[in-house]
Design an enzyme around this catalytic site. Structure first.
Site, short mmCIF file in Angstrom:
data_model
loop_
_atom_site.label_atom_id
_atom_site.label_comp_id
_atom_site.label_asym_id
_atom_site.label_seq_id
_atom_site.Cartn_x
_atom_site.Cartn_y
_atom_site.Cartn_z
N SER A 94 0.89 -1.16 0.20
CA SER A 94 0.16 0.07 -0.03
C SER A 94 0.85 1.33 0.07
O SER A 94 1.39 1.62 1.05
CB SER A 94 -0.74 -0.06 1.27
OG SER A 94 -2.07 -0.90 1.08
N LYS A 168 -7.62 1.56 -3.85
CA LYS A 168 -7.21 1.06 -2.71
C LYS A 168 -7.74 1.83 -1.48
O LYS A 168 -8.12 1.52 -0.52
CB LYS A 168 -5.86 0.34 -2.35
CG LYS A 168 -5.46 -0.13 -0.98
CD LYS A 168 -6.37 -1.35 -0.67
CE LYS A 168 -6.02 -1.82 0.85
NZ LYS A 168 -4.57 -2.28 1.02
#
Length: 295
Positions: A94, A168
Site C-alpha cells: 500500500s 485501494k
C-alpha cells in the site's frame, strides 16, 4: 513461473505459500530472515539479499510496508539493476498513487514493466485465494500479471499507474469509516439499553447490513481485537487519502474526522490492535463501563 517475493510478512507468507503449493519456483527475501524461513518447508529458495532473489525472476512481487520502503528496496540497493530485462514488478504494497507513478517511471526508464496492485480481503482472503486486487498500469502488463492474480483471487484493471492505489484508498476510506459507524451505532444502542448482539441481528439483511457489520461488528461483540488489519495501518491509509486529496484539490471532511479518531485511539494505546478497536476509543469517549477490560 519463476517468481521473487520481497517482504515476507503476514500477507507475503500466505501468498508465497499459495504460489509454492501451486507448483511455481519461488525465491524469497526478507530483512528478517526468520520470517522468510517459514516458506522453506514449502519449497521456496531463500536469499541473503533482495538483488539475489530477483536475478532470475520473471515476476517480482513486493509485499513491503509502505512507499518509502518500496523505494529503498528497489532503488537504493542493487535490485533494479539486477532485474531481468523482461521482468514484471508487481507491487502489492500500500503506497500513495504518486509513489506508485514514480516507481513505475523509474522502472520504465530501464525497460522494466510495473503494476501497482494493492489488495483487499485480509489474511482470510489470502488463505482462501479470494482477495480483491485493484491494479494500475498498462493493459499489456496486466495481461501478463493475470497468471499471478488468479492464484490470489480476482483482479480488476482500474486504470494507469497509480490507479490501483487510488482504488485501494477508496476501499480503505469505506472500510475505516464504516467501522466507525458500526462501532458508534452499537455503542449508542448499548448505552440506551438495547442489546448490541440483538441489534446486529435485527438489522442484518437490511439496507444497513454490510460485511463490515458482520465481520468487524462481531469482533466488537466478542471483544476480539486481535490484529487482522491494525489500527496503525488504517491510520496510515487515511493519511494517504488526505495527502492525495490535497494533491488533487479534493475536500474530504469525513476522512479528516476519522483520521483524528484513529489517531486518538493510537495515542491511547490501540495502535497494534485490529481496526475494529476503534470501538474501544468511542466507548472510552462515552465513559462506558468496562472499557478498561477491553484493553
Amino acid at each position: 513461473m519463476n517468481i521473487a517475493l520481497l517482504g515476507i510478512g503476514q500477507m507475503g507468507y500466505l501468498l508465497g505459500r499459495r504460489l509454492c503449493e501451486a507448483g511455481h519456483t519461488v525465491h524469497a527475501w526478507n530483512r528478517t530472515r526468520q520470517k522468510a524461513e517459514r516458506l522453506a518447508p514449502f519449497g521456496a529458495t531463500l536469499h541473503a539479499n533482495a538483488a539475489q532473489a530477483v536475478r532470475a525472476a520473471d515476476f517480482v512481487l513486493c509485499f513491503l510496508d509502505n512507499g518509502p520502503v518500496v523505494h529503498e528496496v528497489l532503488f537504493d540497493g542493487a535490485v533494479a539493476q539486477a532485474l531481468k530485462p523482461d521482468a514484471l514488478v508487481i507491487d502489492f504494497s500500500s503506497t500513495s498513487p504518486s509513489e506508485a507513478r514514480d516507481h513505475a517511471a523509474r522502472l520504465s526508464a530501464i525497460g522494466i514493466s510495473h503494476l501497482d496492485a494493492p489488495m483487499s480481503g485480509g489474511t482470510l482472503g489470502a488463505e482462501q485465494g479470494t482477495l480483491a486486487i485493484m491494479v494500475g498500469g498498462k493493459p499489456a502488463a496486466f495481461g501478463r500479471g493475470e497468471a499471478i492474480f488468479q492464484v490470489f483471487g480476482h483482479a480488476t484493471h482500474v486504470g494507469p499507474h497509480g490507479a490501483g492505489q487510488l482504488a485501494k484508498l477508496a476501499n480503505q476510506m469505506i472500510v475505516g469509516i464504516t467501522i466507525g459507524a458500526v462501532a458508534e451505532a452499537l455503542l449508542l444502542c448499548e448505552k440506551g439499553g438495547a442489546k448490541m448482539a440483538k441489534v446486529k441481528e435485527a438489522i442484518a439483511g437490511g439496507f444497513a447490513d454490510s460485511r463490515v457489520l458482520q465481520v468487524h461488528g462481531q469482533r466488537m461483540l466478542e471483544r476480539d481485537f486481535a490484529p487482522h488489519g491494525r489500527m496503525s495501518i488504517q491510520l496510515n491509509d487515511l493519511r494517504n487519502v488526505l495527502a492525495t486529496a490535497k494533491e488533487i484539490g479534493f475536500d474530504a471532511p469525513v476522512t479528516q474526522l476519522f483520521e483524528r479518531l484513529y489517531s486518538d485511539g493510537i495515542e491511547h494505546g490501540l495502535g497494534d490492535l485490529d481496526q475494529s478497536a476503534l470501538f474501544i476509543e468511542l466507548a472510552s469517549r462515552n465513559g462506558m463501563s468496562g472499557v478498561k477490560d477491553l484493553l
